[in-house]
Write an enzyme that holds these catalytic residues in place. Structure first.
Site, mmCIF file in Angstrom:
data_model
loop_
_atom_site.group_PDB
_atom_site.id
_atom_site.type_symbol
_atom_site.label_atom_id
_atom_site.label_comp_id
_atom_site.label_asym_id
_atom_site.label_seq_id
_atom_site.Cartn_x
_atom_site.Cartn_y
_atom_site.Cartn_z
ATOM 1 N N LYS A 121 0.628 -1.206 0.220
ATOM 2 C CA LYS A 121 0.014 -0.095 -0.063
ATOM 3 C C LYS A 121 0.874 1.274 -0.017
ATOM 4 O O LYS A 121 0.344 2.399 -0.454
ATOM 5 C CB LYS A 121 -0.972 0.042 1.088
ATOM 6 C CG LYS A 121 -2.132 -1.072 1.132
ATOM 7 C CD LYS A 121 -3.302 -0.415 2.124
ATOM 8 C CE LYS A 121 -4.455 -1.460 2.153
ATOM 9 N NZ LYS A 121 -5.387 -1.303 3.183
ATOM 10 N N LYS A 205 -4.711 -9.924 -7.209
ATOM 11 C CA LYS A 205 -6.125 -10.236 -6.442
ATOM 12 C C LYS A 205 -7.024 -9.334 -7.096
ATOM 13 O O LYS A 205 -6.900 -8.116 -7.245
ATOM 14 C CB LYS A 205 -5.688 -9.696 -5.191
ATOM 15 C CG LYS A 205 -6.674 -10.170 -3.987
ATOM 16 C CD LYS A 205 -5.993 -9.787 -2.505
ATOM 17 C CE LYS A 205 -5.819 -8.216 -2.323
ATOM 18 N NZ LYS A 205 -5.570 -7.818 -1.340
ATOM 19 N N LYS A 208 -10.321 -3.314 -4.594
ATOM 20 C CA LYS A 208 -10.761 -2.033 -4.815
ATOM 21 C C LYS A 208 -9.963 -1.147 -5.409
ATOM 22 O O LYS A 208 -10.554 -0.199 -6.072
ATOM 23 C CB LYS A 208 -11.179 -1.639 -3.338
ATOM 24 C CG LYS A 208 -12.228 -2.236 -2.554
ATOM 25 C CD LYS A 208 -12.252 -1.744 -1.098
ATOM 26 C CE LYS A 208 -13.210 -2.270 -0.419
ATOM 27 N NZ LYS A 208 -12.988 -1.872 1.186
HETATM 28 P P1 AMP Z 1 -11.100 -4.870 2.570
HETATM 29 O O1 AMP Z 1 -11.796 -4.669 1.323
HETATM 30 O O2 AMP Z 1 -9.489 -4.908 2.221
HETATM 31 O O3 AMP Z 1 -11.312 -4.186 3.932
HETATM 32 O O4 AMP Z 1 -11.430 -6.455 2.864
HETATM 33 C C1 AMP Z 1 -12.483 -7.047 3.502
HETATM 34 C C2 AMP Z 1 -12.507 -8.566 3.643
HETATM 35 O O5 AMP Z 1 -12.545 -9.021 2.284
HETATM 36 C C3 AMP Z 1 -11.183 -9.216 4.245
HETATM 37 O O6 AMP Z 1 -11.547 -10.236 5.110
HETATM 38 C C4 AMP Z 1 -10.441 -9.581 2.918
HETATM 39 O O7 AMP Z 1 -9.698 -10.660 3.234
HETATM 40 C C5 AMP Z 1 -11.488 -9.795 1.881
HETATM 41 N N1 AMP Z 1 -11.208 -9.814 0.631
HETATM 42 C C6 AMP Z 1 -10.705 -8.603 -0.035
HETATM 43 N N2 AMP Z 1 -10.078 -8.906 -1.297
HETATM 44 C C7 AMP Z 1 -10.611 -10.348 -1.441
HETATM 45 C C8 AMP Z 1 -10.470 -11.201 -2.600
HETATM 46 N N3 AMP Z 1 -9.924 -10.571 -3.684
HETATM 47 N N4 AMP Z 1 -10.667 -12.540 -2.446
HETATM 48 C C9 AMP Z 1 -11.146 -12.778 -1.179
HETATM 49 N N5 AMP Z 1 -11.269 -12.054 -0.117
HETATM 50 C C10 AMP Z 1 -10.839 -10.648 -0.370
#
Ligand code: AMP
Ligand code: TRP
Length: 343
Positions: A121, A205, A208
């Site tokens: 990041k 991956k 967002k």
């Molecule tokens: P975040 O959007 O980074 O706050 O992530 C929120 C949740 O979504 C966390 O548990 C992440 O591990 C999960 N997550 C985010 N991106 C992915 C992805 N591409 N595949 C699976 N889980 C994800």
């Protein structure tokens, strides 16, 4: 912890959070939201909107408020029941910030230096990153330990942060001579889609922050957009293999099969048993239909809730009160253990 250390004897508690930054996508849904819903009957569940984490990178204030409501709407629309699960904004429970400071003094600089998410990041110019982005994983440890959570459902990318949480909990327990105070929480990284990949690049991956909207399915996409993104998803020219092992060197095919499996509550083997030998010309339309029918009720309910912010706010306010009732006594105990003056 060694095997002969005394075991934590408190109740099971499940906790997780999603940052209030950027739009939610299929990776969040399959890796996190759907998993929270599957677990909520197993033990008391705490699910929050991580707004304190969101501001570790710049957030427009009005957008942050709207995103907080949107994530709360996604929790409810995915099937979390606000009567059973405690849904709240992280910043509304001040104990998160208080415990984070104390744990900042427990965690070691060397531990944080190893965090790969900070490296990703902060990019090339880490001296320009906020200090908050650096201590982000310590705040995450505070989120978890404040509720003495025993299980934390997350996607694969959070594994390292969970290991750090365990290290911080163990050091706190040892340093202050309270061997069973904090549990060592278990990450729950399960199901066929713990790491959903970009639709444009099977080695990245789904995220967002990817500049290409074609790389992800957003929870706000309509049926046409979902179908178009799946139709255009990158693939290879071979038909699907006859066994799941045949997916090993085919990241794009593997990803689409994993998405199909997670959306239909099947294993990858079951999906391959059905589609093995068929080309993407047949598989992609089936996947598009499945994605549209699985996501449509969630997005419709999200839109309904977003049109009724008062309902969302009632859930968040009630959740914040219930969360504080658990968190405040824990932070009070921590202050006593640390030796802060209490009058
Ligand atoms: P975040 O959007 O980074 O706050 O992530 C929120 C949740 O979504 C966390 O548990 C992440 O591990 C999960 N997550 C985010 N991106 C992915 C992805 N591409 N595949 C699976 N889980 C994800
Ligand atoms: N860091 C997590 C993510 O980006 C979000 C998060 C914040 C979290 N606090 C948490 C997840 C506590 C689980 C438990 O996905």
């Amino acid at each position: 912890m060694t095997d002969d250390a005394p075991a934590y004897a408190g109740p099971r508690r499940i906790l997780s959070g999603i940052q209030a930054s950027g739009a939610l996508h299929l990776g969040n849904y399959l890796g996190a939201l759907k998993r929270f819903v599957a677990l909520q009957d197993a033990a008391p569940t705490f699910v929050f909107v991580a707004d304190l984490h969101a501001i570790t990178v710049w957030q427009d204030p009005a957008v942050l408020t709207a995103q907080t409501r949107e994530i709360a709407a996604a929790y409810i629309a995915s099937g979390l029941d606000p009567a059973r699960s405690t849904i709240f904004p992280q910043s509304a429970v001040s104990a998160h910030s208080e415990l984070a400071w104390i744990l900042n003094c427990v965690a070691r600089l060397g531990w944080l230096d190893r965090m790969t998410q900070f490296k990703e990041k902060s990019g090339k110019h880490k001296e320009r990153a906020s200090v908050g982005l650096y201590t982000y994983p310590v705040l995450q440890a505070a989120d978890i330990l404040l509720y003495k959570a025993t299980e934390v459902p997350v996607g694969e990318d959070q594994k390292q942060h969970l290991e750090l949480t365990r290290d911080i909990a163990a050091k706190f327990n040892t340093d202050f001579g309270v061997p069973c105070f904090f549990p060592l929480p278990e990450p729950v990284i399960q199901g066929p889609a713990t790491r959903v990949m970009s639709l444009r690049d099977g080695s990245a991956k789904m995220s967002k922050s990817d500049p290409s909207d074609q790389s992800r399915i957003n929870l706000t996409d309509d049926a046409d957009a979902i179908a178009a993104k799946i139709r255009k998803a990158k693939t290879d020219p071979e038909p699907l293999p006859e066994t799941a092992d045949g997916l090993a060197d085919r990241p794009e095919a593997r990803n689409l099969v994993a998405i199909y499996a997670a959306l239909s509550d099947q294993t990858r083997e079951q999906v391959i048993a059905q589609f093995g030998g068929q080309g993407f010309g047949a598989f992609k339309p089936a996947l598009a239909d499945l994605a549209v029918s699985a996501l449509a009720p969630v997005t419709a309910e999200m839109r309904r809730l977003m049109d009724d912010p008062a309902e969302i706010d009632r859930v968040l306010k009630d959740g914040a009160e219930r969360a504080a009732a658990i968190a405040d006594p824990v932070v009070d105990e921590v202050k006593k253990i640390v030796g802060f003056w209490r009058g």
